[in-house]
Design a protein around this motif. Sequence first.
Motif, short mmCIF file in Angstrom:
data_model
loop_
_atom_site.label_atom_id
_atom_site.label_comp_id
_atom_site.label_asym_id
_atom_site.label_seq_id
_atom_site.Cartn_x
_atom_site.Cartn_y
_atom_site.Cartn_z
N ARG A 69 -4.98 6.57 -7.32
CA ARG A 69 -4.98 6.78 -8.69
C ARG A 69 -4.37 7.79 -9.60
NH1 ARG A 69 -9.14 4.15 -11.25
NH2 ARG A 69 -10.18 3.89 -9.10
N ALA A 70 -4.24 8.92 -9.15
CA ALA A 70 -3.38 10.07 -9.74
C ALA A 70 -1.87 9.72 -9.96
CB ALA A 70 -3.70 11.47 -8.88
N LYS A 71 -1.49 8.73 -9.46
CA LYS A 71 -0.01 8.51 -9.30
C LYS A 71 0.24 7.22 -9.85
CE LYS A 71 1.57 11.41 -5.32
NZ LYS A 71 2.39 11.44 -4.16
N ARG A 92 5.11 7.70 5.44
CA ARG A 92 6.01 8.42 6.37
C ARG A 92 5.21 9.24 7.28
NH1 ARG A 92 10.54 10.17 1.70
NH2 ARG A 92 11.36 8.14 1.76
N ASP A 93 3.74 9.17 7.18
CA ASP A 93 2.86 9.80 8.24
C ASP A 93 2.67 8.85 9.30
OD1 ASP A 93 0.43 10.62 9.44
OD2 ASP A 93 0.13 12.05 8.03
N ASP A 142 -8.74 5.53 -4.80
CA ASP A 142 -9.31 7.01 -4.75
C ASP A 142 -9.11 7.36 -3.26
OD1 ASP A 142 -10.12 7.07 -7.48
OD2 ASP A 142 -11.67 5.85 -6.77
N SER A 143 -8.99 6.76 -2.22
CA SER A 143 -8.69 7.16 -0.81
C SER A 143 -8.02 6.25 0.06
CB SER A 143 -10.03 7.43 -0.25
OG SER A 143 -10.88 6.16 0.30
N HIS A 144 -7.27 6.64 0.98
CA HIS A 144 -6.36 5.62 1.75
C HIS A 144 -7.27 4.69 2.55
CE1 HIS A 144 -3.77 4.25 5.08
NE2 HIS A 144 -2.85 4.41 3.98
N LEU A 180 0.83 -1.29 0.01
CA LEU A 180 -0.11 0.07 0.11
C LEU A 180 0.96 1.27 0.09
CD1 LEU A 180 -2.65 1.52 0.27
CD2 LEU A 180 -2.82 1.06 2.58
N ILE A 181 0.73 2.02 -1.07
CA ILE A 181 1.75 3.35 -1.21
C ILE A 181 0.59 4.28 -0.81
CG2 ILE A 181 2.93 4.74 -2.72
CD1 ILE A 181 3.33 2.16 -4.51
N ALA A 182 1.13 5.14 0.39
CA ALA A 182 0.34 6.27 0.77
C ALA A 182 0.16 7.33 -0.29
CB ALA A 182 0.93 6.69 2.21
N PRO A 183 -0.76 8.33 -0.14
CA PRO A 183 -0.81 9.31 -1.14
C PRO A 183 0.25 10.04 -1.41
CG PRO A 183 -2.91 9.08 0.26
CD PRO A 183 -1.94 8.25 0.98
N ASP A 184 1.04 10.62 -0.43
CA ASP A 184 2.03 11.57 -0.42
C ASP A 184 3.24 10.85 -0.40
OD1 ASP A 184 1.73 10.75 2.35
OD2 ASP A 184 1.78 12.75 2.98
N TYR A 185 3.61 9.39 -0.36
CA TYR A 185 4.84 8.68 -0.38
C TYR A 185 5.47 8.91 -1.92
CZ TYR A 185 8.48 5.57 0.83
OH TYR A 185 9.61 5.00 1.21
#
Length: 472
Positions: A261-263, A384-385, A361-363, A225-230
């Motif tokens: 999705r955006a990444k 990293r959060d 679309d969401s964590h 699982l890759i976090a949104p800001d990683y």
Amino acid sequence: MDTPFSPIDSLRPSFERLRAAQLAHISTYAERREALDRLGLAVRRHRDALVQACSEDFGRRAPLETLGADVMVTLDEIKHARKHLRRWMRPTRRAVNLTFKPARAEMRYAPLGVVGIVSPWNYPFQLALVPMVNALAAGNRVMIKPSEFTPKVSALMARLLAEVFPPDQVVLVQGDADLAAAFTQLPFDHLLFTGSTAVGRHVMAAAAPNLTPVTLELGGKSPTLIAPDYPVEHAADRIAFGKCFNAGQTCVAPDYVLVPRAKRDAFVSALMASFARRYPTLADNPDYTAVVNSRQATRLRDWIAEARARGTEVLQYLPAGETLPTGVEIVPPTVLLDPPLDCQAMQQEIFGPVLPVISYDSHDAALAFILARDKPLAFYPFDRDKTRLARSLDRISAGTVCVNDVIIQFGQDELPVGGVGASGMGHYHGHAGFLTFSKSMPVMYQSRLNGMFLFDAPYSDLARRAVAWLTR
């Protein structure tokens, strides 16, 4: 009419010899440590032969992967057991309830007896010998059934173990699936199986009539699982490592990736770039391991073809101008972009260099995706959060976890290996392995001076008042 000779009949004499030896003598600390010393020397002595045997069994296996994952991990386990064995064997004190003092209590660690180990083909040396090291450290006799799909390594292990151990301490038997089925029906004092979830169910059923306790090291679909800001570039590089090491034939390999999705496209571009950096060529590259046999390679190719036929975009890394060799089962690193969730690659453990990439679309939706499936053997959050990461670790139950990297947790001596639910049960490695193959035996020592006479019938007024006061 003569009764047909069954596979289990061929195993009985070896098993009974081990059991008789165990009943006659429990190995001392000095004997266990000396056995581990001999084993370590033998592993080093046969190191190069093992590299060659693995390469022959796989058709092509990266020498460094054999040395790192099979030889080094085994030697580390031996070294760790030797270093800590005296402390592990020492009885540990336990508190005694106030009302029973001055009695004292302790926990002793007794060998279980004869341990059976059924090992797989993907790391054929390490996954046979590491649990054996744990079992020997705990004072047991051991019987091993390795995979028939890596016969060269099995034959080498048989020779190595015969050099080190007498036949009443360690036995390795070789044979097909019928022999393996018979092996699991023996009345072992503990049975460890490493393999698929489907076969694990059969192993557990075979052990049940003897009430043999089992440790099942299975597999399943280990999520990443890759976090949104990683940073997706770093995540892609580490995932490429874990997915290509041993050509993805690792029980704790990342099975699929959840990415924002955006990444997604940026992640996939970084992933393909990492494949190219690691393997400038595939056809004749000794650093890229082959799939172990045609059966496994055909399965992977069929799953890729199914995903493609159902509209999935398939990206396969193959250097320009290269043609894959014949006679060696090379499956290139392959990415499946948002495949149907009911296709084989998303329903079964992949166990190869094929990686589904799933957009989210969401964590919270990504966590829900993982929670809706069987509990995995491994979970790989890249985050990293600290607050969000703690929430992920609180919600996801997995056999092992590695944060911001993949697969390296398997080689840690102080971290047990073990699944949960469909990915297995029980643990081994290090102290956890010593405890798995020991009976933790509680012992209470009554003091010569004690108050138990107060509780003898006929009960006195003093006894009644004492009990009333203690239960007030």
